[in-house]
Design an enzyme around this catalytic site. Sequence first.
Site, PDB file in Angstrom:
ATOM      1  N   HIS A 152      79.156 -67.102 -29.034  1.00 21.67           N
ATOM      2  CA  HIS A 152      77.873 -66.978 -29.755  1.00 21.67           C
ATOM      3  C   HIS A 152      76.715 -66.724 -28.767  1.00 21.67           C
ATOM      4  O   HIS A 152      75.781 -67.510 -28.671  1.00 21.67           O
ATOM      5  CB  HIS A 152      77.615 -68.232 -30.589  1.00 21.67           C
ATOM      6  CG  HIS A 152      76.666 -68.003 -31.714  1.00 21.67           C
ATOM      7  ND1 HIS A 152      76.803 -68.586 -32.941  1.00 21.67           N
ATOM      8  CD2 HIS A 152      75.538 -67.241 -31.817  1.00 21.67           C
ATOM      9  CE1 HIS A 152      75.828 -68.212 -33.750  1.00 21.67           C
ATOM     10  NE2 HIS A 152      75.037 -67.390 -33.074  1.00 21.67           N
ATOM     11  N   ARG A 176      77.752 -63.320 -38.151  1.00 18.57           N
ATOM     12  CA  ARG A 176      78.155 -64.672 -38.510  1.00 18.57           C
ATOM     13  C   ARG A 176      79.662 -64.719 -38.717  1.00 18.57           C
ATOM     14  O   ARG A 176      80.244 -63.778 -39.287  1.00 18.57           O
ATOM     15  CB  ARG A 176      77.472 -65.133 -39.813  1.00 18.57           C
ATOM     16  CG  ARG A 176      76.062 -65.697 -39.603  1.00 18.57           C
ATOM     17  CD  ARG A 176      76.063 -67.011 -38.822  1.00 18.57           C
ATOM     18  NE  ARG A 176      74.738 -67.546 -38.566  1.00 18.57           N
ATOM     19  CZ  ARG A 176      73.991 -67.325 -37.478  1.00 18.57           C
ATOM     20  NH1 ARG A 176      74.426 -66.532 -36.512  1.00 18.57           N
ATOM     21  NH2 ARG A 176      72.824 -67.911 -37.330  1.00 18.57           N
ATOM     22  N   GLU A 180      82.234 -73.363 -35.295  1.00 20.89           N
ATOM     23  CA  GLU A 180      81.805 -73.360 -33.890  1.00 20.89           C
ATOM     24  C   GLU A 180      81.481 -74.778 -33.452  1.00 20.89           C
ATOM     25  O   GLU A 180      80.968 -75.549 -34.276  1.00 20.89           O
ATOM     26  CB  GLU A 180      80.586 -72.444 -33.723  1.00 20.89           C
ATOM     27  CG  GLU A 180      80.906 -70.996 -34.055  1.00 20.89           C
ATOM     28  CD  GLU A 180      79.706 -70.046 -33.881  1.00 20.89           C
ATOM     29  OE1 GLU A 180      78.645 -70.499 -33.411  1.00 20.89           O
ATOM     30  OE2 GLU A 180      79.846 -68.867 -34.210  1.00 20.89           O
TER      31      GLU A 180
HETATM   32  P1  NAD Z   1      68.352 -58.829 -41.719  1.00 20.37           P
HETATM   33  O1  NAD Z   1      68.054 -59.724 -42.832  1.00 20.37           O
HETATM   34  O2  NAD Z   1      67.234 -58.091 -41.064  1.00 20.37           O
HETATM   35  O3  NAD Z   1      69.432 -57.728 -42.189  1.00 20.37           O
HETATM   36  C1  NAD Z   1      70.500 -58.013 -43.032  1.00 20.37           C
HETATM   37  C2  NAD Z   1      70.826 -56.714 -43.767  1.00 20.37           C
HETATM   38  O4  NAD Z   1      72.065 -56.902 -44.458  1.00 20.37           O
HETATM   39  C3  NAD Z   1      69.772 -56.321 -44.807  1.00 20.37           C
HETATM   40  O5  NAD Z   1      69.338 -54.995 -44.584  1.00 20.37           O
HETATM   41  C4  NAD Z   1      70.519 -56.445 -46.126  1.00 20.37           C
HETATM   42  O6  NAD Z   1      70.090 -55.490 -47.067  1.00 20.37           O
HETATM   43  C5  NAD Z   1      71.950 -56.191 -45.688  1.00 20.37           C
HETATM   44  N1  NAD Z   1      72.956 -56.682 -46.622  1.00 20.37           N
HETATM   45  C6  NAD Z   1      72.923 -57.816 -47.382  1.00 20.37           C
HETATM   46  N2  NAD Z   1      74.049 -57.908 -48.112  1.00 20.37           N
HETATM   47  C7  NAD Z   1      74.810 -56.819 -47.798  1.00 20.37           C
HETATM   48  C8  NAD Z   1      76.086 -56.352 -48.223  1.00 20.37           C
HETATM   49  N3  NAD Z   1      76.811 -57.020 -49.120  1.00 20.37           N
HETATM   50  N4  NAD Z   1      76.569 -55.207 -47.684  1.00 20.37           N
HETATM   51  C9  NAD Z   1      75.848 -54.509 -46.777  1.00 20.37           C
HETATM   52  N5  NAD Z   1      74.623 -54.896 -46.343  1.00 20.37           N
HETATM   53  C10 NAD Z   1      74.117 -56.030 -46.849  1.00 20.37           C
HETATM   54  O7  NAD Z   1      69.153 -59.723 -40.665  1.00 20.37           O
HETATM   55  P2  NAD Z   1      69.284 -59.477 -39.083  1.00 20.37           P
HETATM   56  O8  NAD Z   1      68.130 -60.088 -38.391  1.00 20.37           O
HETATM   57  O9  NAD Z   1      69.604 -58.043 -38.825  1.00 20.37           O
HETATM   58  O10 NAD Z   1      70.539 -60.422 -38.770  1.00 20.37           O
HETATM   59  C11 NAD Z   1      71.843 -60.046 -39.147  1.00 20.37           C
HETATM   60  C12 NAD Z   1      72.812 -61.172 -38.867  1.00 20.37           C
HETATM   61  O11 NAD Z   1      72.887 -61.433 -37.459  1.00 20.37           O
HETATM   62  C13 NAD Z   1      72.439 -62.536 -39.486  1.00 20.37           C
HETATM   63  O12 NAD Z   1      73.608 -63.115 -40.006  1.00 20.37           O
HETATM   64  C14 NAD Z   1      71.935 -63.362 -38.301  1.00 20.37           C
HETATM   65  O13 NAD Z   1      72.076 -64.741 -38.500  1.00 20.37           O
HETATM   66  C15 NAD Z   1      72.848 -62.849 -37.218  1.00 20.37           C
HETATM   67  N6  NAD Z   1      72.375 -63.076 -35.828  1.00 20.37           N
HETATM   68  C16 NAD Z   1      73.308 -63.419 -34.905  1.00 20.37           C
HETATM   69  C17 NAD Z   1      72.928 -63.579 -33.589  1.00 20.37           C
HETATM   70  C18 NAD Z   1      73.933 -63.999 -32.561  1.00 20.37           C
HETATM   71  O14 NAD Z   1      73.578 -64.751 -31.666  1.00 20.37           O
HETATM   72  N7  NAD Z   1      75.155 -63.534 -32.618  1.00 20.37           N
HETATM   73  C19 NAD Z   1      71.587 -63.385 -33.206  1.00 20.37           C
HETATM   74  C20 NAD Z   1      70.659 -63.010 -34.193  1.00 20.37           C
HETATM   75  C21 NAD Z   1      71.068 -62.852 -35.508  1.00 20.37           C
HETATM   76  C1  MLT Z   2      70.431 -66.761 -34.670  1.00 22.99           C
HETATM   77  O1  MLT Z   2      70.726 -66.967 -35.841  1.00 22.99           O
HETATM   78  O2  MLT Z   2      69.263 -66.635 -34.265  1.00 22.99           O
HETATM   79  C2  MLT Z   2      71.534 -66.569 -33.712  1.00 22.99           C
HETATM   80  O3  MLT Z   2      72.761 -66.919 -34.225  1.00 22.99           O
HETATM   81  C3  MLT Z   2      71.265 -67.083 -32.344  1.00 22.99           C
HETATM   82  C4  MLT Z   2      71.227 -68.561 -32.146  1.00 22.99           C
HETATM   83  O4  MLT Z   2      71.470 -69.324 -33.048  1.00 22.99           O
HETATM   84  O5  MLT Z   2      70.950 -68.965 -31.028  1.00 22.99           O
END
Ligand code: NAD
Ligand code: MLT
Length: 524
Positions: free
Chosen positions: A276, A229, A258
């Site tokens: 993204h 994010r 964004e």
């Molecule tokens: P998740 O909830 O499975 O994992 C998050 C992890 O972060 C957890 O293990 C938690 O313990 C850890 N955490 C929380 N606070 C922390 C801190 N201060 N320091 C270190 N670790 C900490 O989430 P996920 O499914 O792995 O997703 C991670 C991120 O990716 C989210 O922000 C999600 O929105 C984003 N995402 C982005 C895209 C994209 O298109 N770029 C796609 C999918 C997810």
């Molecule tokens: C998500 O949170 O799943 C990702 O940022 C991907 C998306 O929004 O398409």
Amino acid sequence: MKALVSDHMAEEGVNTLRKYCEVDVKVGLPPEKLISIIGNYEALMVRSQTKVTASVIEAGKKLIVVARAGVGVDNIDIEAATKHGVIVVNAPTANTISAAEHTIALMLALARHIPQANASLKAREWKRSKFMGVEVRNKTLGIIGLGNIGSEVAKRAQGLEMNTIAHDPFIATSYAQNRGIELVSLQELIQKSDFLTIHTMLTSSTRNLIGKEELSLAKPTLRIINCARGGLINEEALLEAVERGQIAGAAIDVFTTEPATDNVLLKSDKIIVTPHLGASTEEAQINVAISVAEQVAAILGGQQARYALNTPFISQESLVSLSPFMEVASLQGKLLAQMIDGQMSIIEICYDGEITSYTTDALKETVISNLLEDTSEERINLINASVIARDRGIKITEHKNTNCENYTSLITTKVTTDTGSVTVGGTVMRGESHIVRVNEYWLDIKPSGGYMLLCDHQDRPGLIGQVGTITGNANVNVNSMHLSRLKQGGEALMVLEMDHPLNKEQLQQILGLAGIHAATVVNI
Ligand code: NAD
Ligand code: MLT
């Protein structure tokens, strides 16, 4: 029943939903148009473009469920949905692999300057030495956040023969060890990493997790990737660090605002950017759409959904008996989350007295969901709190004693980490929540909401006054005070309830007083 799909969604998901209800697909509706038609629908399915604001929820008089085909629910006002009894679901694991693969793609593109070299050759240049890269083999990849995506990134990096280290205070050491990953502090991770990737959710505590100070610890060869994010890494600080050669480069998929067509990071040639695209694969889009369509169908059919973000699961009968204790349980979780230090490994909940005659599952889930609340994008609630804790390798134990010496009922939670343990006990008196135990100290605090300063100290004359002078000089009003000591002149605990928090310097002043052993400010 009728469902509205208001963002582009894989046909497979829409067709899945059509088996259960009538579906309208209307993409790109202006907010006022969405508000004017949402009253006709029981379900709304969105990706990230549609902003499901409080006004949309309010206008959705028939709405039962809002479904987000993806992980992040930043575009949905969950508080408004909860207030209006609308269930929100997401698909927290359906795009995990795509996001992990995009992270690896960006890491390799960064190591070999692929986007820059592509642009240069298409500009009819042939500059082989300009794009000298580095191998990733034997390099150290630092992962911040070892959740769904972070863990998949680690697996793939190990396939590239990289050393993997991680920082994540909210998982058990055994979870990382079983995956061949060393857990380290944030500082150590930044100092040791050749590549660093971040995979946490964006919350008030993770915003600007990597800023100027953190970047100053890095090796000049560090390359940073953010596919989670925007806002987790301070964009100005990152630009400056890359431009000054303090670090070697960055690859960024997500931005504070964004669409990010004016973002400062676009200025640097050493920063690779994508709009993204982490979840933009055919597979992920089909997976997220089917996952949420099935959940919408389940909810419309009166069943529970696997990834409901805001629905507590508790029968009406138990709710009446347990509701006064739910606040005690939530208070304990919130307090403990702010008081513990180190890697969490065990959560022990003990119920004493009359409370043991009820099914206490909802209390357990309330303690755990409040304890882990701010640590995951996978919103933790009464339905999924224990499952998530166990998935993270955290052991949960419960004990029940029908006798309770001093109270009608008592709930005590002890959280063990690799640096020690913290215990908080609470009860209900005259219908109100009281904290009656902190570690080995017994006291009676009826929290008024706000901030609390907890000081472990030596019981000696004058110390309380010295602490009061510091809060007074800081213009922080103390609205109540509680003391407990093990014996005269011995170890003691002082708890001050304050109208405002103390800043780091003021806390340091307190810690600097002779006889103060520890001081923590918590917000409840
Ligand atoms: P998740 O909830 O499975 O994992 C998050 C992890 O972060 C957890 O293990 C938690 O313990 C850890 N955490 C929380 N606070 C922390 C801190 N201060 N320091 C270190 N670790 C900490 O989430 P996920 O499914 O792995 O997703 C991670 C991120 O990716 C989210 O922000 C999600 O929105 C984003 N995402 C982005 C895209 C994209 O298109 N770029 C796609 C999918 C997810
Ligand atoms: C998500 O949170 O799943 C990702 O940022 C991907 C998306 O929004 O398409």
